[in-house]
Motif scaffolding. Structure first.
Motif, PDB file in Angstrom:
ATOM      1  N   GLU A 183      61.598   7.507   0.705  1.00 17.28           N
ATOM      2  CA  GLU A 183      62.897   8.159   0.601  1.00 17.28           C
ATOM      3  C   GLU A 183      63.969   7.167   0.159  1.00 17.28           C
ATOM      4  O   GLU A 183      64.846   7.502  -0.644  1.00 17.28           O
ATOM      5  N   SER A 184      63.894   5.934   0.656  1.00 12.37           N
ATOM      6  CA  SER A 184      64.890   4.935   0.249  1.00 12.37           C
ATOM      7  C   SER A 184      64.684   4.524  -1.204  1.00 12.37           C
ATOM      8  O   SER A 184      65.653   4.266  -1.927  1.00 12.37           O
ATOM      9  N   VAL A 185      63.433   4.473  -1.661  1.00 16.36           N
ATOM     10  CA  VAL A 185      63.154   4.188  -3.074  1.00 16.36           C
ATOM     11  C   VAL A 185      63.757   5.285  -3.948  1.00 16.36           C
ATOM     12  O   VAL A 185      64.374   5.006  -4.988  1.00 16.36           O
ATOM     13  N   LYS A 186      63.596   6.523  -3.526  1.00 21.26           N
ATOM     14  CA  LYS A 186      64.164   7.645  -4.290  1.00 21.26           C
ATOM     15  C   LYS A 186      65.684   7.564  -4.318  1.00 21.26           C
ATOM     16  O   LYS A 186      66.320   7.841  -5.350  1.00 21.26           O
ATOM     17  N   ARG A 187      66.285   7.166  -3.195  1.00 21.61           N
ATOM     18  CA  ARG A 187      67.753   7.041  -3.154  1.00 21.61           C
ATOM     19  C   ARG A 187      68.235   5.957  -4.114  1.00 21.61           C
ATOM     20  O   ARG A 187      69.243   6.128  -4.804  1.00 21.61           O
ATOM     21  N   VAL A 188      67.512   4.835  -4.154  1.00 22.14           N
ATOM     22  CA  VAL A 188      67.870   3.767  -5.087  1.00 22.14           C
ATOM     23  C   VAL A 188      67.773   4.274  -6.520  1.00 22.14           C
ATOM     24  O   VAL A 188      68.650   4.024  -7.356  1.00 22.14           O
ATOM     25  N   ALA A 189      66.694   5.010  -6.831  1.00 22.36           N
ATOM     26  CA  ALA A 189      66.519   5.550  -8.182  1.00 22.36           C
ATOM     27  C   ALA A 189      67.677   6.484  -8.544  1.00 22.36           C
ATOM     28  O   ALA A 189      68.251   6.390  -9.642  1.00 22.36           O
ATOM     29  N   LEU A 190      68.039   7.378  -7.624  1.00 19.36           N
ATOM     30  CA  LEU A 190      69.132   8.319  -7.892  1.00 19.36           C
ATOM     31  C   LEU A 190      70.448   7.580  -8.102  1.00 19.36           C
ATOM     32  O   LEU A 190      71.249   7.948  -8.975  1.00 19.36           O
ATOM     33  N   TYR A 191      70.667   6.537  -7.300  1.00 13.65           N
ATOM     34  CA  TYR A 191      71.895   5.748  -7.447  1.00 13.65           C
ATOM     35  C   TYR A 191      71.947   5.073  -8.820  1.00 13.65           C
ATOM     36  O   TYR A 191      73.002   5.070  -9.479  1.00 13.65           O
ATOM     37  N   SER A 221      77.077  14.137 -18.342  1.00 13.82           N
ATOM     38  CA  SER A 221      76.909  14.888 -17.108  1.00 13.82           C
ATOM     39  C   SER A 221      75.518  15.504 -17.084  1.00 13.82           C
ATOM     40  O   SER A 221      75.151  16.254 -17.992  1.00 13.82           O
ATOM     41  N   CYS A 222      74.743  15.167 -16.063  1.00 16.10           N
ATOM     42  CA  CYS A 222      73.370  15.673 -15.948  1.00 16.10           C
ATOM     43  C   CYS A 222      73.327  16.880 -15.022  1.00 16.10           C
ATOM     44  O   CYS A 222      74.129  17.006 -14.088  1.00 16.10           O
ATOM     45  N   ASP A 223      72.369  17.764 -15.262  1.00 18.90           N
ATOM     46  CA  ASP A 223      72.262  19.008 -14.501  1.00 18.90           C
ATOM     47  C   ASP A 223      71.550  18.812 -13.166  1.00 18.90           C
ATOM     48  O   ASP A 223      71.999  19.299 -12.138  1.00 18.90           O
ATOM     49  N   ASN A 224      70.437  18.100 -13.175  1.00 23.08           N
ATOM     50  CA  ASN A 224      69.648  17.912 -11.956  1.00 23.08           C
ATOM     51  C   ASN A 224      69.816  16.481 -11.457  1.00 23.08           C
ATOM     52  O   ASN A 224      69.299  15.547 -12.054  1.00 23.08           O
ATOM     53  N   THR A 225      70.565  16.339 -10.384  1.00 21.63           N
ATOM     54  CA  THR A 225      70.847  14.992  -9.882  1.00 21.63           C
ATOM     55  C   THR A 225      70.242  14.753  -8.503  1.00 21.63           C
ATOM     56  O   THR A 225      70.627  13.811  -7.806  1.00 21.63           O
ATOM     57  N   THR A 226      69.288  15.570  -8.109  1.00 25.37           N
ATOM     58  CA  THR A 226      68.671  15.409  -6.786  1.00 25.37           C
ATOM     59  C   THR A 226      67.213  14.995  -6.868  1.00 25.37           C
ATOM     60  O   THR A 226      66.680  14.414  -5.920  1.00 25.37           O
ATOM     61  N   ASP A 227      66.549  15.261  -7.971  1.00 26.92           N
ATOM     62  CA  ASP A 227      65.153  14.868  -8.150  1.00 26.92           C
ATOM     63  C   ASP A 227      65.096  13.718  -9.152  1.00 26.92           C
ATOM     64  O   ASP A 227      65.560  13.869 -10.299  1.00 26.92           O
ATOM     65  N   PRO A 228      64.553  12.547  -8.770  1.00 36.05           N
ATOM     66  CA  PRO A 228      64.583  11.376  -9.657  1.00 36.05           C
ATOM     67  C   PRO A 228      63.949  11.618 -11.023  1.00 36.05           C
ATOM     68  O   PRO A 228      64.514  11.208 -12.047  1.00 36.05           O
ATOM     69  N   GLY A 229      62.795  12.279 -11.072  1.00 36.45           N
ATOM     70  CA  GLY A 229      62.127  12.515 -12.350  1.00 36.45           C
ATOM     71  C   GLY A 229      62.956  13.387 -13.274  1.00 36.45           C
ATOM     72  O   GLY A 229      63.123  13.092 -14.469  1.00 36.45           O
ATOM     73  N   SER A 230      63.487  14.481 -12.733  1.00 35.58           N
ATOM     74  CA  SER A 230      64.312  15.390 -13.535  1.00 35.58           C
ATOM     75  C   SER A 230      65.602  14.715 -13.981  1.00 35.58           C
ATOM     76  O   SER A 230      66.063  14.904 -15.113  1.00 35.58           O
ATOM     77  N   PHE A 234      70.416   6.014 -11.564  1.00 36.65           N
ATOM     78  CA  PHE A 234      70.599   7.027 -12.604  1.00 36.65           C
ATOM     79  C   PHE A 234      72.048   7.507 -12.648  1.00 36.65           C
ATOM     80  O   PHE A 234      72.602   7.743 -13.722  1.00 36.65           O
ATOM     81  N   LYS A 235      72.678   7.637 -11.468  1.00 39.36           N
ATOM     82  CA  LYS A 235      74.081   8.045 -11.429  1.00 39.36           C
ATOM     83  C   LYS A 235      74.961   6.996 -12.107  1.00 39.36           C
ATOM     84  O   LYS A 235      75.885   7.329 -12.865  1.00 39.36           O
ATOM     85  N   SER A 236      74.662   5.713 -11.844  1.00 32.90           N
ATOM     86  CA  SER A 236      75.426   4.631 -12.474  1.00 32.90           C
ATOM     87  C   SER A 236      75.286   4.680 -13.991  1.00 32.90           C
ATOM     88  O   SER A 236      76.279   4.522 -14.728  1.00 32.90           O
ATOM     89  N   ASN A 237      74.071   4.923 -14.480  1.00 31.78           N
ATOM     90  CA  ASN A 237      73.857   5.039 -15.925  1.00 31.78           C
ATOM     91  C   ASN A 237      74.560   6.260 -16.497  1.00 31.78           C
ATOM     92  O   ASN A 237      75.122   6.200 -17.603  1.00 31.78           O
ATOM     93  N   GLN A 238      74.545   7.345 -15.765  1.00 27.15           N
ATOM     94  CA  GLN A 238      75.233   8.559 -16.209  1.00 27.15           C
ATOM     95  C   GLN A 238      76.716   8.292 -16.406  1.00 27.15           C
ATOM     96  O   GLN A 238      77.306   8.699 -17.418  1.00 27.15           O
ATOM     97  N   ASP A 266      66.694  14.096 -17.813  1.00 23.47           N
ATOM     98  CA  ASP A 266      67.971  14.666 -18.253  1.00 23.47           C
ATOM     99  C   ASP A 266      68.874  13.580 -18.833  1.00 23.47           C
ATOM    100  O   ASP A 266      69.585  13.805 -19.830  1.00 23.47           O
ATOM    101  N   LEU A 267      68.863  12.398 -18.212  1.00 26.24           N
ATOM    102  CA  LEU A 267      69.645  11.267 -18.735  1.00 26.24           C
ATOM    103  C   LEU A 267      69.270  10.969 -20.180  1.00 26.24           C
ATOM    104  O   LEU A 267      70.144  10.791 -21.041  1.00 26.24           O
ATOM    105  N   ILE A 268      67.971  10.907 -20.443  1.00 25.29           N
ATOM    106  CA  ILE A 268      67.491  10.591 -21.791  1.00 25.29           C
ATOM    107  C   ILE A 268      67.946  11.665 -22.773  1.00 25.29           C
ATOM    108  O   ILE A 268      68.491  11.353 -23.849  1.00 25.29           O
ATOM    109  N   HIS A 269      67.740  12.922 -22.408  1.00 22.36           N
ATOM    110  CA  HIS A 269      68.084  14.019 -23.320  1.00 22.36           C
ATOM    111  C   HIS A 269      69.587  14.078 -23.593  1.00 22.36           C
ATOM    112  O   HIS A 269      70.016  14.245 -24.745  1.00 22.36           O
ATOM    113  N   LYS A 270      70.387  13.961 -22.522  1.00 17.14           N
ATOM    114  CA  LYS A 270      71.843  14.081 -22.676  1.00 17.14           C
ATOM    115  C   LYS A 270      72.409  12.885 -23.460  1.00 17.14           C
ATOM    116  O   LYS A 270      73.346  13.035 -24.261  1.00 17.14           O
TER     117      LYS A 270
END
Length: 376
Positions: free
Chosen positions: A96-104, A116-125, A106-110, A129-133
């Protein structure tokens, strides 16, 4: 004299504030023009993070930072690319902490990319989304830079069940890069270990592994020539032969090289010959594995191994030779072509590493064994 970039891994700070910089942009130019997916393994403190940040500034087209460097008049500065940069600093002790780091991250990169990304709760999505946007906003293919891709695994390397869970998560996350090839301009991943790579990437052969490519053997390090030119003002009246014996000797199938961190610490401490390696260069995963698996330390006098031993992907049965090589306690003396394939003669790089090995690692093993005996 120019300032020493001790502890600085930000290319812009080094260039803008007048710190010493060893020009590695020729290697960068070769990489980005000839490959799409690249992997580099080096021990800790070998300048991987700085090289990664150099690539970031290059792709973002920050021309002024590169004045006077090899790549300045060779790069098309009109071409700028969106960059997603990922590092794994933070609490990595649970999934869970690894996932939180990943989300953080990705948010910084966003935020950096202004999207603005649509799905910001699942790391893979989120990653996809970051790449596509980013591709959609900038109309350019995306550059992905991953610093220490294996850090989540190495932080729990002594807990094999947890390692397997992390591997599955990271395999899913890094597969996003492979799945979005049409949107990718360049991807560069660095790490300490090679043994995680083939377990995490669904098609590891798509990654060009330059870890032991002679062409890129000096990519993150200091050569003797660079010491005697770039750092020459700091080495007046210093016994250079002694410097070589203490700190030179790493080899990745090109020149014998120095760990940049060693040289910076040596100069910072008024050219005092001391052991800077163990405190700054020894990864915790080495100690954890030695403690858990009670390895027998091999005879280093004539140590020859094949690539299956050196680059084994069986994380549950890693040989001590592979671990010591990938953590920097052993390096390549020479490659030997045999009828069965390539074998490598390994050696301890230099006197400093030998001190660390003898005074800390072997003493640690001895202490661990004594402790175990006393409890019987």
């Amino acid at each position: 004299m120019k300032k020493l970039p001790i502890g600085i891994q930000t290319f812009s700070k080094i260039r803008e504030e007048g710190y010493i910089y060893i020009d590695k942009t020729e290697e960068a130019f070769e990489l980005v023009n000839n490959f799409t997916y690249v992997f580099l393994s080096r021990p800790r403190r070998f300048g991987k993070s700085l090289f990664l940040d150099t690539l970031k500034e290059l792709f973002e087209g920050n021309k002024k930072l590169f004045e006077g460097l090899y790549i300045y008049d060779k790069w098309n500065w009109d071409e700028k690319y969106p960059v997603i940069k990922i590092s794994w600093a933070g609490d990595l002790q649970t999934l869970e902490s690894v996932k939180r780091v990943a989300l953080y991250k990705f948010k910084s990169n966003q935020e950096n990319l202004g999207i603005s990304c649509d799905n910001t709760t699942d790391p893979g999505s989120y990653f996809s989304d970051l790449i596509h946007k980013a591709y959609k906003k900038y109309g350019k293919k995306v550059v992905i830079l991953v610093d220490e891709y294996d850090k989540p695994i190495l932080d729990v390397i002594d807990k094999i069940d947890q390692v397997k869970i992390y591997m599955e998560f990271l395999k899913g996350l890094y597969s996003i890069i492979e799945d979005n090839e049409v949107y990718i301009r360049f991807a560069f991943l660095t790490g300490v270990s090679k043994f995680s790579k083939s377990c995490i990437f669904s098609d590891p052969d798509r990654l060009t592994d330059i870890s032991l490519s002679p062409k890129f053997g000096n990519i993150c390090s200091c050569t003797q020539r660079e010491i005697e030119t770039t750092f020459k003002d700091y080495f007046v009246d210093v016994d250079m032969e002694k410097v070589k014996r203490w700190y030179n000797g790493y080899n990745f199938l090109k020149d014998n090289v120095y760990n940049p961190s060693d040289i910076l610490n040596f100069i910072k401490n008024e050219c005092k010959f001391d052991n800077y390696w163990f405190e700054t260069g020894t990864p915790s995963f080495l100690i954890k594995l030695i403690k858990e698996r009670k390895y027998f330390i091999p005879n280093f006098a004539n140590l020859i191994v094949d690539d299956k031993v050196l680059f084994s992907s069986d994380i549950e049965n890693l040989g001590i030779e592979a671990i010591l090589f990938q953590s920097g306690y052993l390096t390549i003396e020479k490659a030997i072509q045999t009828p069965r394939g390539i074998e490598y003669k390994l050696k301890i790089p230099n006197f400093e590493v030998e001190l660390s090995l003898n005074n800390y690692i072997l003493r640690y093993l001895s202490g661990f064994e004594d402790s175990a005996a006393n409890t019987m």
